[in-house]
Design a protein around this motif. Structure first.
Motif, PDB file in Angstrom:
ATOM      1  N   UNK A 250       6.069  12.513 -28.748  1.00 48.34           N
ATOM      2  CA  UNK A 250       5.901  11.600 -27.536  1.00 48.34           C
ATOM      3  C   UNK A 250       4.240  11.706 -27.140  1.00 48.34           C
ATOM      4  N   UNK A 251       4.015  10.803 -26.137  1.00 46.63           N
ATOM      5  CA  UNK A 251       2.723  10.441 -25.795  1.00 46.63           C
ATOM      6  C   UNK A 251       2.266  11.645 -25.127  1.00 46.63           C
ATOM      7  N   UNK A 252       2.962  12.584 -24.335  1.00 50.65           N
ATOM      8  CA  UNK A 252       2.351  13.578 -23.665  1.00 50.65           C
ATOM      9  C   UNK A 252       2.203  14.778 -24.551  1.00 50.65           C
ATOM     10  N   UNK A 253       2.878  14.780 -25.614  1.00 53.09           N
ATOM     11  CA  UNK A 253       2.447  15.774 -26.630  1.00 53.09           C
ATOM     12  C   UNK A 253       1.518  15.526 -28.140  1.00 53.09           C
ATOM     13  N   UNK A 254       1.983  15.305 -29.272  1.00 57.28           N
ATOM     14  CA  UNK A 254       1.239  15.101 -30.256  1.00 57.28           C
ATOM     15  C   UNK A 254       0.880  13.324 -30.475  1.00 57.28           C
ATOM     16  N   UNK A 255       1.529  12.701 -29.533  1.00 56.11           N
ATOM     17  CA  UNK A 255       1.454  11.244 -29.608  1.00 56.11           C
ATOM     18  C   UNK A 255      -0.034  10.494 -30.048  1.00 56.11           C
ATOM     19  N   UNK A 256      -1.012  10.895 -29.276  1.00 55.17           N
ATOM     20  CA  UNK A 256      -2.420  10.477 -29.791  1.00 55.17           C
ATOM     21  C   UNK A 256      -2.943  10.771 -31.281  1.00 55.17           C
TER      22      UNK A 256
END
Length: 266
Positions: A250-256
């Protein structure tokens, strides 16, 4: 000469004491403890390089296995040369040269306040904070294009923190493999996270802003094609794996990073 005689006299008197005397028992026990502690300490120091080498080889083996390229007939160090390591800035999804690839230690940086950021939400049970930088690996095809990316993941199960790797296809969307190399879950129940048949179920992730994959007792009506059958008798461990995979994807992990991968910017 007299000192030696006195010393010998003391030793002689000690040896002549009854074996069940308190003084002799305590003295022998203390002496044995001192000798044993010195032997153990010497062994630990002398074996440390071997332990570190085995630890590194085990980590490399897990990376190769989750990427599907492990061959027991090929030396691990040689096979691992196909992996391309990078230190990733999770906030930007970009690689950084702030750290030396050869000396970057993921666990050693976990307590460094300079590179740890607080979490508003902590579904993976990371203790409310996480490292802002992660060591990841890229496996390239013969033509130089990305074949797979291997990402370290961790999160809390029932009794312990599970540490592992997840391998994604080049599209940044499909899960190729999931592997845990360290955990303390219940043998025969939660420890089934190491079962190859169960790990092989983790294959798909919906192309949406949030991961559409779940680990549950029954298939959800909203996205039944992205359902993983939970481990029988290990509901909390299954839920922990579900939470940590969702978090890291998700966004807080590897999202970017995954967004950049999908856009062809890696």
């Amino acid at each position: 000469m007299s000192d030696a005689n006195e010393n010998n006299g003391f030793i002689r008197r000690f040896l002549d004491m009854p074996n069940d005397s308190v003084v002799k028992t305590v003295t022998v026990a203390v002496a044995l403890c001192l000798v044993a502690s010195m032997v153990v300490s010497a062994a630990a120091v002398s074996l440390r390089p071997v332990q570190e080498a085995n630890k590194l080889r085990d980590k490399q083996t897990n990376v190769l296995e989750v990427a599907g390229v492990y061959d027991p007939n090929v030396p691990v160090a040689e096979a691992f040369e196909s992996m391309e390591p990078h230190v990733l800035d999770l906030a930007t999804g970009e690689f950084t040269d702030e750290f030396d690839i050869k000396t970057f230690d993921q666990l050693a940086t976990s307590n460094d306040p300079a590179i740890v950021r607080a979490l508003d939400e902590d579904p993976a049970g990371l203790g409310g904070h996480m490292q802002a930088f992660r060591m990841i690996y890229i496996l390239r095809a013969d033509d130089g294009s990305i074949d797979k990316v291997i990402l370290p993941i961790e999160g809390y199960g029932l009794w312990s923190t599970l540490y592992g790797f997840i391998a994604l296809e080049e599209n940044g969307n499909d899960i190729y493999g999931l592997q845990f190399y360290q955990h303390g879950e219940t043998p025969g129940l939660g420890a089934e996270v190491d079962n190859p048949r169960w790990k092989a179920l983790w294959k798909l992730r919906e192309e949406e802003e949030k991961p559409q994959i779940t680990d549950a007792k029954s298939a959800p009506s909203s996205f039944p094609d992205y359902y993983i059958d939970a481990l029988a008798g290990a509901t909390l461990t299954s839920r922990g794996v579900d939470n940590l995979v969702r978090f890291w994807m998700g966004e807080d992990g590897y999202g970017p990073f995954l967004e950049r991968l999908k856009a062809g910017e890696i």
